[in-house]
Design an enzyme around this catalytic site. Structure first.
Site: not given
Ligand code: K2U
Ligand code: ZN
Length: 181
Positions: A46, A51, A91-92, A133-134, A137
């Site tokens: 996501g 971000q 979270c990225l 989650h998004e 953000h």
């Molecule tokens: O917002 C972001 O940083 C993207 C997140 C999305 C996410 C966070 C928590 C739970 C589900 C999705 C990133 O993708 S976190 C990295 C990641 C990669 C693979 C699987 C789960 C989380």
């Molecule tokens: Zn995040």
């Protein structure tokens, strides 16, 4: 398409509230394409426009195993929530940290697609977690805000130390790649 730099906590630009998109035009579609490219390259499942330092209410997500189920939500609104679930979230923008967060198990979401058409859909599972989650953000909220002040400050200090050690002026490292050092 272009890879964009992902902001890292505690960058205050992650706290800005994104604004609704007035018109879904080619520039918005170009931004969506850049967001998908950046998300897949991170890699993540996501990404919110906030971000990458764009204060527009746009998110992309793809929770499939093989990056074949892209979702783009513009001006997303959660119209209903049901149940509760707990999951270890990452979270990225907070690279290298994972903590348990409680969210709704199922949501009904209304948004515009990349053609500017309104749609509404029921979502559950990992995609529901990701979209909540998004949307956080887009409201300037991070998953670390659900943690204790002690835990959040501990994560903040570790990321500030990492950023201080990272070579400056290298955008690739300034993004999520730095989080994997
Ligand atoms: O917002 C972001 O940083 C993207 C997140 C999305 C996410 C966070 C928590 C739970 C589900 C999705 C990133 O993708 S976190 C990295 C990641 C990669 C693979 C699987 C789960 C989380
Ligand atoms: Zn995040």
């Amino acid at each position: 398409m272009a890879l964009r730099e992902i902001l890292h906590f505690p960058d205050t630009r992650l706290r800005l509230r994104a604004h609704p998109v007035e018109q879904v035009d080619d520039s918005v579609r170009q931004l969506v394409d850049d967001m998908f490219e950046t998300m897949y390259a991170a890699p993540g499942i996501g990404l919110a426009a906030t971000q990458i330092n764009v204060q527009k209410r746009i998110l992309v997500a793809d929770v499939s195993e093989d990056q074949t189920e892209p979702h783009c939500l513009i001006n997303p609104e959660i119209v209903s929530r049901e149940g509760e679930e707990e999951m270890d979230e990452g979270c990225l923008s907070v690279p290298g940290f994972y903590e348990t967060v409680r969210r709704a198990e199922r949501i009904r979401v209304r948004a515009l697609n990349r053609d500017g058409e309104v749609f509404e859909t029921e979502i559950d599972g990992l995609l529901a977690v990701c979209i909540q989650h998004e949307i956080d953000h887009l409201d300037g909220k991070l998953f670390v805000d659900y943690l204790s002040t002690l835990k959040r400050n501990r994560i903040r200090k570790k990321l500030e130390k990492q950023a201080a050690r990272a070579p400056s002026g290298s955008p690739a490292l300034a993004g999520s790649a730095a989080g994997r050092l």
